[in-house]
Design a protein around this motif. Structure first.
Motif, PDB file in Angstrom:
ATOM      1  N   ALA A 230      -0.530  -0.484   7.220  1.00 47.18           N
ATOM      2  CA  ALA A 230      -0.308  -0.284   8.763  1.00 47.18           C
ATOM      3  C   ALA A 230       0.197  -1.646   8.539  1.00 47.18           C
ATOM      4  CB  ALA A 230      -1.466   0.861   8.849  1.00 47.18           C
ATOM      5  N   PRO A 231       0.327  -1.734  10.552  1.00 46.82           N
ATOM      6  CA  PRO A 231      -0.048  -2.361  10.696  1.00 46.82           C
ATOM      7  C   PRO A 231      -1.175  -3.517  11.328  1.00 46.82           C
ATOM      8  CG  PRO A 231       1.299  -1.152  12.217  1.00 46.82           C
ATOM      9  CD  PRO A 231       1.523  -1.005  11.015  1.00 46.82           C
ATOM     10  N   GLN A 232      -1.952  -2.497  11.154  1.00 44.59           N
ATOM     11  CA  GLN A 232      -3.103  -2.364  12.039  1.00 44.59           C
ATOM     12  C   GLN A 232      -3.992  -1.148  11.599  1.00 44.59           C
ATOM     13  OE1 GLN A 232      -3.804  -3.172  16.154  1.00 44.59           O
ATOM     14  NE2 GLN A 232      -5.793  -4.691  15.864  1.00 44.59           N
TER      15      GLN A 232
ATOM     16  N   PHE B 270       1.351   4.390  10.163  1.00 44.02           N
ATOM     17  CA  PHE B 270       1.385   3.791   8.791  1.00 44.02           C
ATOM     18  C   PHE B 270       1.982   4.190   7.809  1.00 44.02           C
ATOM     19  CE2 PHE B 270      -0.459   8.489   9.697  1.00 44.02           C
ATOM     20  CZ  PHE B 270      -0.323   8.549   8.983  1.00 44.02           C
ATOM     21  N   THR B 271       2.274   4.267   6.446  1.00 46.47           N
ATOM     22  CA  THR B 271       3.076   4.778   5.084  1.00 46.47           C
ATOM     23  C   THR B 271       1.591   5.495   4.139  1.00 46.47           C
ATOM     24  OG1 THR B 271       4.693   3.847   5.987  1.00 46.47           O
ATOM     25  CG2 THR B 271       4.554   5.055   3.310  1.00 46.47           C
TER      26      THR B 271
ATOM     27  N   GLY C 155       3.854   8.365   8.877  1.00 45.37           N
ATOM     28  CA  GLY C 155       2.630   8.818  10.713  1.00 45.37           C
ATOM     29  C   GLY C 155       2.168   7.775  11.406  1.00 45.37           C
ATOM     30  N   GLU C 156       1.722   8.359  12.008  1.00 42.89           N
ATOM     31  CA  GLU C 156       1.046   7.810  13.417  1.00 42.89           C
ATOM     32  C   GLU C 156       0.085   8.060  14.126  1.00 42.89           C
ATOM     33  OE1 GLU C 156       3.970   7.641  17.244  1.00 42.89           O
ATOM     34  OE2 GLU C 156       5.801   7.264  15.692  1.00 42.89           O
ATOM     35  N   GLY C 157      -0.978   6.981  13.986  1.00 46.83           N
ATOM     36  CA  GLY C 157      -2.998   8.178  14.466  1.00 46.83           C
ATOM     37  C   GLY C 157      -3.198   7.884  12.931  1.00 46.83           C
ATOM     38  N   MET C 158      -4.386   8.019  12.649  1.00 45.05           N
ATOM     39  CA  MET C 158      -5.206   8.072  10.754  1.00 45.05           C
ATOM     40  C   MET C 158      -6.768   8.015  11.599  1.00 45.05           C
ATOM     41  SD  MET C 158      -5.692   6.520   8.400  1.00 45.05           S
ATOM     42  CE  MET C 158      -4.881   4.257   8.080  1.00 45.05           C
ATOM     43  N   ASP C 159      -7.085   9.050  10.582  1.00 42.37           N
ATOM     44  CA  ASP C 159      -8.438   8.480  10.316  1.00 42.37           C
ATOM     45  C   ASP C 159      -8.798   8.679   8.634  1.00 42.37           C
ATOM     46  OD1 ASP C 159      -8.485  10.557  11.972  1.00 42.37           O
ATOM     47  OD2 ASP C 159     -10.897  10.571  11.481  1.00 42.37           O
ATOM     48  N   PHE C 160      -9.698   8.221   7.818  1.00 44.42           N
ATOM     49  CA  PHE C 160     -10.288   8.832   6.441  1.00 44.42           C
ATOM     50  C   PHE C 160     -11.596   7.887   6.592  1.00 44.42           C
ATOM     51  CE2 PHE C 160      -7.061   4.959   6.455  1.00 44.42           C
ATOM     52  CZ  PHE C 160      -8.007   4.669   5.421  1.00 44.42           C
ATOM     53  N   ASN C 161     -12.346   8.503   4.972  1.00 46.32           N
ATOM     54  CA  ASN C 161     -13.455   7.291   4.879  1.00 46.32           C
ATOM     55  C   ASN C 161     -13.124   6.702   3.561  1.00 46.32           C
ATOM     56  OD1 ASN C 161     -12.551   9.048   2.491  1.00 46.32           O
ATOM     57  ND2 ASN C 161     -14.420  10.237   2.909  1.00 46.32           N
TER      58      ASN C 161
ATOM     59  N   ASN D  24     -12.925   5.915   0.856  1.00 53.17           N
ATOM     60  CA  ASN D  24     -12.831   5.839  -0.312  1.00 53.17           C
ATOM     61  C   ASN D  24     -11.400   7.127  -0.421  1.00 53.17           C
ATOM     62  OD1 ASN D  24     -14.102   8.340  -0.291  1.00 53.17           O
ATOM     63  ND2 ASN D  24     -15.488   8.530  -2.290  1.00 53.17           N
ATOM     64  N   LEU D  25     -10.786   7.196   0.610  1.00 56.49           N
ATOM     65  CA  LEU D  25      -9.872   8.148   0.431  1.00 56.49           C
ATOM     66  C   LEU D  25      -9.703   9.544   0.170  1.00 56.49           C
ATOM     67  CD1 LEU D  25      -6.623   5.404   0.304  1.00 56.49           C
ATOM     68  CD2 LEU D  25      -7.282   5.940   2.419  1.00 56.49           C
ATOM     69  N   SER D  26     -11.084   9.960   0.342  1.00 55.43           N
ATOM     70  CA  SER D  26     -11.163  11.421  -0.316  1.00 55.43           C
ATOM     71  C   SER D  26     -11.001  12.018   0.576  1.00 55.43           C
ATOM     72  CB  SER D  26     -12.568  11.562  -1.105  1.00 55.43           C
ATOM     73  OG  SER D  26     -13.054  11.779   0.329  1.00 55.43           O
ATOM     74  N   PHE D  27     -11.173  12.135   2.061  1.00 54.38           N
ATOM     75  CA  PHE D  27     -10.468  13.204   3.707  1.00 54.38           C
ATOM     76  C   PHE D  27     -10.258  11.904   4.371  1.00 54.38           C
ATOM     77  CE2 PHE D  27     -11.685  13.927   7.813  1.00 54.38           C
ATOM     78  CZ  PHE D  27     -11.411  14.959   8.242  1.00 54.38           C
ATOM     79  N   PHE D  28      -8.900  12.977   4.386  1.00 55.62           N
ATOM     80  CA  PHE D  28      -8.035  11.979   5.460  1.00 55.62           C
ATOM     81  C   PHE D  28      -6.701  13.034   6.084  1.00 55.62           C
ATOM     82  CE2 PHE D  28      -3.934  10.241   5.438  1.00 55.62           C
ATOM     83  CZ  PHE D  28      -3.801   8.956   5.676  1.00 55.62           C
ATOM     84  N   LYS D  29      -7.328  12.319   7.340  1.00 55.77           N
ATOM     85  CA  LYS D  29      -6.871  13.330   8.863  1.00 55.77           C
ATOM     86  C   LYS D  29      -5.774  12.269   9.353  1.00 55.77           C
ATOM     87  CE  LYS D  29      -7.603  15.315  13.064  1.00 55.77           C
ATOM     88  NZ  LYS D  29      -9.102  14.923  14.042  1.00 55.77           N
ATOM     89  N   ALA D  30      -4.682  12.884   9.058  1.00 52.32           N
ATOM     90  CA  ALA D  30      -3.059  12.228   9.867  1.00 52.32           C
ATOM     91  C   ALA D  30      -3.116  13.269  11.462  1.00 52.32           C
ATOM     92  CB  ALA D  30      -2.286  12.312   9.216  1.00 52.32           C
ATOM     93  N   HIS D  31      -2.800  12.278  12.275  1.00 55.45           N
ATOM     94  CA  HIS D  31      -2.518  13.102  14.190  1.00 55.45           C
ATOM     95  C   HIS D  31      -0.914  13.476  14.152  1.00 55.45           C
ATOM     96  CE1 HIS D  31      -6.032   9.943  15.427  1.00 55.45           C
ATOM     97  NE2 HIS D  31      -6.484  11.161  14.363  1.00 55.45           N
ATOM     98  N   LYS D  32      -0.134  13.024  13.153  1.00 54.62           N
ATOM     99  CA  LYS D  32       1.086  13.088  13.876  1.00 54.62           C
ATOM    100  C   LYS D  32       1.503  12.297  12.627  1.00 54.62           C
ATOM    101  CE  LYS D  32       5.077  12.014  16.357  1.00 54.62           C
ATOM    102  NZ  LYS D  32       5.528  11.444  17.486  1.00 54.62           N
ATOM    103  N   THR D  33       2.573  12.934  11.167  1.00 51.73           N
ATOM    104  CA  THR D  33       3.409  12.908  10.294  1.00 51.73           C
ATOM    105  C   THR D  33       4.366  13.648  10.261  1.00 51.73           C
ATOM    106  OG1 THR D  33       2.403  14.938   8.991  1.00 51.73           O
ATOM    107  CG2 THR D  33       1.073  13.206   9.487  1.00 51.73           C
ATOM    108  N   TYR D  34       5.720  12.313   9.294  1.00 50.34           N
ATOM    109  CA  TYR D  34       6.338  12.824   8.676  1.00 50.34           C
ATOM    110  C   TYR D  34       6.876  12.026   7.777  1.00 50.34           C
ATOM    111  CZ  TYR D  34       7.050   8.558  11.573  1.00 50.34           C
ATOM    112  OH  TYR D  34       6.384   7.553  12.308  1.00 50.34           O
ATOM    113  N   GLY D  35       7.647  12.910   6.612  1.00 49.44           N
ATOM    114  CA  GLY D  35       7.235  12.227   5.116  1.00 49.44           C
ATOM    115  C   GLY D  35       7.918  12.692   4.127  1.00 49.44           C
TER     116      GLY D  35
END
Length: 201
Positions: free
Chosen positions: A142-144, A160-161, A173-179, A181-192
């Motif tokens: 991600a850029p940030q 992000f990728t 996608g655009e916008g996401m949050d996660f813990n 260790n990446l065991s929980f991952f929530k993306a706001h807008k995705t394409y892939g």
């Protein structure tokens, strides 16, 4: 002939005051006192900065010799300390590398071109070619990104990728949050792209 001369004088009469107006609007005022921009300098600069975070299972007393466990190691070519300001922070202008260890001592690596660590909020702002690589091969670019140390939560509103070699997916996608260790991952807008394995009978 006289009408063309009259037009020239009319044009000059219009253009000259307009030019004077624009030149008069130039800001040549020298700012002093409270309105002058204040330069901020770091109270300290550390080269080849290394910071090791450790923890213990039990609280240590003043005479205890219990062992500690390394949970993260932060390294950077340069660290600038602005802890003396009203809103204290530390910058890493030449990039940083953060090695994070889980409870099984497996290492994940975070890299960024620039970083700011805010002391009061325990928020880290990572900028420029941010890459997180987990011990099991997952990769986030991600850029940030922002990392909330108190809640061990990472988030961004930007692009992000996310690559997961376990199930062969590449998600943009655009916008996401996660813990952490990446065991929980929530993306706001995705394409892939997602590879689906088909079992043959």
């Amino acid at each position: 002939m006289t009408s063309s001369i009259k037009n020239i004088f009319t044009n000059i009469a219009v253009v000259l005051p307009m030019a004077m107006l624009f030149f008069a609007c130039a800001d040549n005022y020298r700012r002093v006192g409270e309105e002058a921009g204040k330069k901020i300098f770091p109270q300290g600069i550390a080269n080849n900065f290394v910071l090791t975070y450790t923890e213990t299972v039990d609280e240590l007393g003043t005479q205890d010799l219990k062992s500690t466990k390394v949970i993260a190691v932060l390294t950077s070519p340069v660290s600038e300390d602005f802890q003396n300001l009203r809103f204290p922070y530390r910058t890493f202008p030449n990039g940083l590398v953060l090695d994070v260890y889980d409870k099984d001592s497996q290492k994940s690596v975070v890299k960024a071109d620039y970083g700011i660590m805010y002391s009061l909020t325990n928020l880290i702002d990572l900028q420029g070619n941010v890459v997180i690589e987990t011990h099991d091969g997952k990769r986030l670019e991600a850029p940030q990104l922002y990392y909330d140390q108190n809640n061990e939560w990472i988030f961004t509103q930007g692009e992000f990728t996310y690559t997961n070699p376990e199930d062969g997916t590449v998600m943009d996608g655009e916008g996401m949050d996660f813990n952490r260790n990446l065991s929980f991952f929530k993306a706001h807008k995705t394409y892939g792209l997602m590879m689906i394995k088909e079992e043959l009978k």
